[in-house]
Write an enzyme that holds these catalytic residues in place. Sequence first.
Site, PDB file in Angstrom:
ATOM      1  N   ASP A  95      -8.830   3.700  -1.563  1.00  0.00           N
ATOM      2  CA  ASP A  95      -9.734   4.460  -1.089  1.00  0.00           C
ATOM      3  C   ASP A  95     -11.135   4.483  -1.460  1.00  0.00           C
ATOM      4  OD1 ASP A  95      -8.286   3.443   1.005  1.00  0.00           O
ATOM      5  OD2 ASP A  95      -6.753   5.702   1.255  1.00  0.00           O
ATOM      6  N   ASP A 155       0.645  -1.263   0.180  1.00  0.00           N
ATOM      7  CA  ASP A 155       0.174   0.184  -0.196  1.00  0.00           C
ATOM      8  C   ASP A 155       0.892   1.185  -0.499  1.00  0.00           C
ATOM      9  OD1 ASP A 155      -1.819   1.495   0.123  1.00  0.00           O
ATOM     10  OD2 ASP A 155      -2.986   1.412   2.227  1.00  0.00           O
ATOM     11  N   GLU A 205       2.313   4.956  -4.446  1.00  0.00           N
ATOM     12  CA  GLU A 205       2.202   5.912  -5.117  1.00  0.00           C
ATOM     13  C   GLU A 205       3.768   6.531  -4.642  1.00  0.00           C
ATOM     14  OE1 GLU A 205       0.066   5.652  -2.525  1.00  0.00           O
ATOM     15  OE2 GLU A 205      -1.480   4.067  -4.142  1.00  0.00           O
TER      16      GLU A 205
HETATM   17  C1  GLC Z   1      -4.626   3.807   2.725  1.00  0.00           C
HETATM   18  C2  GLC Z   1      -5.395   2.236   2.385  1.00  0.00           C
HETATM   19  C3  GLC Z   1      -6.446   1.294   3.199  1.00  0.00           C
HETATM   20  C4  GLC Z   1      -5.889   0.654   4.408  1.00  0.00           C
HETATM   21  C5  GLC Z   1      -5.162   2.071   4.971  1.00  0.00           C
HETATM   22  C6  GLC Z   1      -4.063   2.020   6.286  1.00  0.00           C
HETATM   23  O1  GLC Z   1      -5.610   4.682   2.720  1.00  0.00           O
HETATM   24  O2  GLC Z   1      -6.041   2.199   1.200  1.00  0.00           O
HETATM   25  O3  GLC Z   1      -7.032   0.390   2.449  1.00  0.00           O
HETATM   26  O4  GLC Z   1      -6.693   0.650   5.225  1.00  0.00           O
HETATM   27  O5  GLC Z   1      -4.247   3.274   4.006  1.00  0.00           O
HETATM   28  O6  GLC Z   1      -3.643   0.927   5.778  1.00  0.00           O
END
Ligand code: GLC
Length: 812
Positions: A482, A405, A408
């Site tokens: 998200d 995650d 980017e």
């Molecule tokens: C980001 C991710 C989400 C995750 C959060 C905490 O917002 O897109 O899926 O739960 O981070 O890690």
Amino acid sequence: MEDTSEAIHPDKAGLPVVQETWNSFGHMIRWQEHNGVYLCYGERSHAALIFLSDGEFRFKVFQGEYPDLSTTIAILPRTETSQPEVEENEENLVFTTSVIQVLLNRQTFALTVLDKNGQEIARQETVSWSPRGATNGLFNMQEGSHFYGLGEKSSFLDKRGERYTMWNTDVYAPHMPEIEALYESIPLLLHMQGETTYGIFLDNPGRSDFDMRSHGVAYTIGCSTGEYDIYFIYGPELKDVIRRYTAMTGRISLPPKWALGYHQSRYSYMNQSEVMQLARDFREKDIPCDVIYLDIHYMEGYRVFTFDKIRFPDPKGMISELKDMGIRIVPIVDPGVKKDPKYPVYREGVQEDHFCRYLEGDIYFGDVWPGTSAFPDFTDNRTAEWWGQLHEYYTSLGIEGIWNDMNEPAVFNTLKTMDLDVIHKNNGKPMTHEELHNLYGLLMSKATYEGMKDHMNGRRPFILTRAGYSGIQRYAAIWTGDNRSFWEHMAMAIPMVLNMGLSGLPFAGPDIGGFAHHTSAQLLVRWTQMGAFFPYCRNHSSLGTTRQEPWSFGEQIEGVLREYIGLRYRWLPHLYNLFHEASQTGMPIIRPLILEYPRDPQVTNLCDQFLVGADVLIAPIYRPDTYCRAVYLPEGIWHDYWTGERHQGGKHILVDAPLDVLPMFIRASSIVVEGSLRQYTGDQADDSITFHIYGAIADDSFTAAYSLYEDDGETFAYENGKHSKLDIRVQGETDGLRLSMRYAHREYVAVRDQLRFTLRQPEFTPSEIVGLESITLDDLAEGKTGWSMDEQSGDILIQVLDTEQNEWILKV
Ligand code: GLC
């Protein structure tokens, strides 16, 4: 302020903005061929043309004598190029292959592509560049132009009238049609006009723009830094473009079968006992599940490659106990490494020079979950290797999947990412972050995939990523970030994931139920029904939102969710088959109707229904309190999956859909395969299957076929031939039907003795099946071989031994 020279700063003078002059090539001065590369020198700049195959060529703008022909990692190395015939006339330099002709105008460098019949397919009128380094290509479009692809973008399926930016961005704000950049950048535009489709892929990992809105009869593709390096990809069909594009940038490697199961996530399951209870709840409630995710709270102060000792005192024990229950743990791993001299990963990263730095030598630090953090420079193979090997920490605990995650990379600042002037080592060819931004996520997931694979003894790893660039499909599945628990976001997930599929990313899906905001019983039901057929199927929700585990809304809702999650498990053999097809041909798993019915004008922008493979049509309900909807059935005859009712296609029908019904239709003359219901993919290792044959008629015109691919679902043994391919064929005859089975390849032997066939409401009743005894339904249920008719449904049920090859004649 007044007492320094800054008082007379030029920016304060309000001088008129100087009009930038955009340059173009000028006329062609000379051209030459060098090792299959056509170098065309203009007055102010030059173009290189390389034919990769008869239907694909690369066009790269360059300065100086010879271009740098290296590519990004998106492009797979390939040895062969194709040699067109080249002629020169007054007006053009003409390149002819067996399928296209390319004219490069000697006065203007305008590029025209014609098909074999001399019909114009595409025209790049000009390429121009600004003194500040931006480049823009201007292409013709027509009244009837439709645009697809572009990866993960909001809005509808057809991108005509839209404008998008490729710049991997962490967007927590609600994903709206006007948002131009999300987490993934796939700079591939598919242009369909009449009976021809082509693609343009811009291989530039900096910021680029695709504008199908602002130029009337033209569209533009531009980049603000780096090179204008495009690939023209001919069709003529949309499927041909996808096949060629995915041959160029790669296809998915087969995921482990468990990755196709139902996944449960939440930000966050806070501790070991909560996770264990969650797993027990799934099993006690008979709701199938293969994966539980650990979000950032599993770590010690958000330090990647750690477990918090208090929340998770025994990760290894927990993981092994869960595995015995058929549940795998997938932990999140973000790129930000906490700045903490006592933390070995950080210390090693600094000491061994793995973090991104400024030109002046200072490490770049940005704020993410752990606070001040450093970011590995994945553009350096040495660092990618280091990062990959760190994953032994996870594999040694029994972990087989990783969730990447924030790659980017996301940073909590106004830019939302790393400073643009940070330098990436780029294996000896240093470049700024501005130039390489969109590669960061891809390179992180590649390093992760390779590192995991190294430590998994021949088992297939599963990687999930948020960010990526073309080629990411080779390493990871993608979820769409998200979203929110909005009906609109459920609806938008359809065109988004469909276009991802057309852009080479078949293994994708949204957070089912919605991540942010609060889900509702109905939304969760409708989204799960739809999500059961999406390639990637995970329920995930954010901190502080209404709980959305399947039992969160009482027993009735739980029952519906159980049924649909179970349906996904019954459909796993079919889904896995489609994953295999995607790995071989690049074809998406779920498809917009335009892919299968490219001549049907009704479907150019149809994206509130979709196909699973070629023959199964799903029409989800995506509005609250809605119990019926219009469904468009394309040409042919379609069977309602639930009632068997036949509908003539080529028109809209109105379909009832009470809360427990997902409208689903199967095309007549097609076969789909279903397996047994199970609680997790590896459950009982029972591979029993039923082929459902739709709309059989005793007539020569009827044919239906299915090829079932199977393997162990876990290892790479399939690469060495350990798989099987079972061909089923049904051929109508004037006085009946011939049903045959044959293993075209059988080095994997599935765990079953029998095969089942169901003729779903055939238009005739067989009087006998040569070679098979007519038996009762009870006998069939007890496992005897033979055939029977189900009077209630009108279906013919057949049960036979799973041998190498056999054939049966059904007589009218
Ligand atoms: C980001 C991710 C989400 C995750 C959060 C905490 O917002 O897109 O899926 O739960 O981070 O890690």
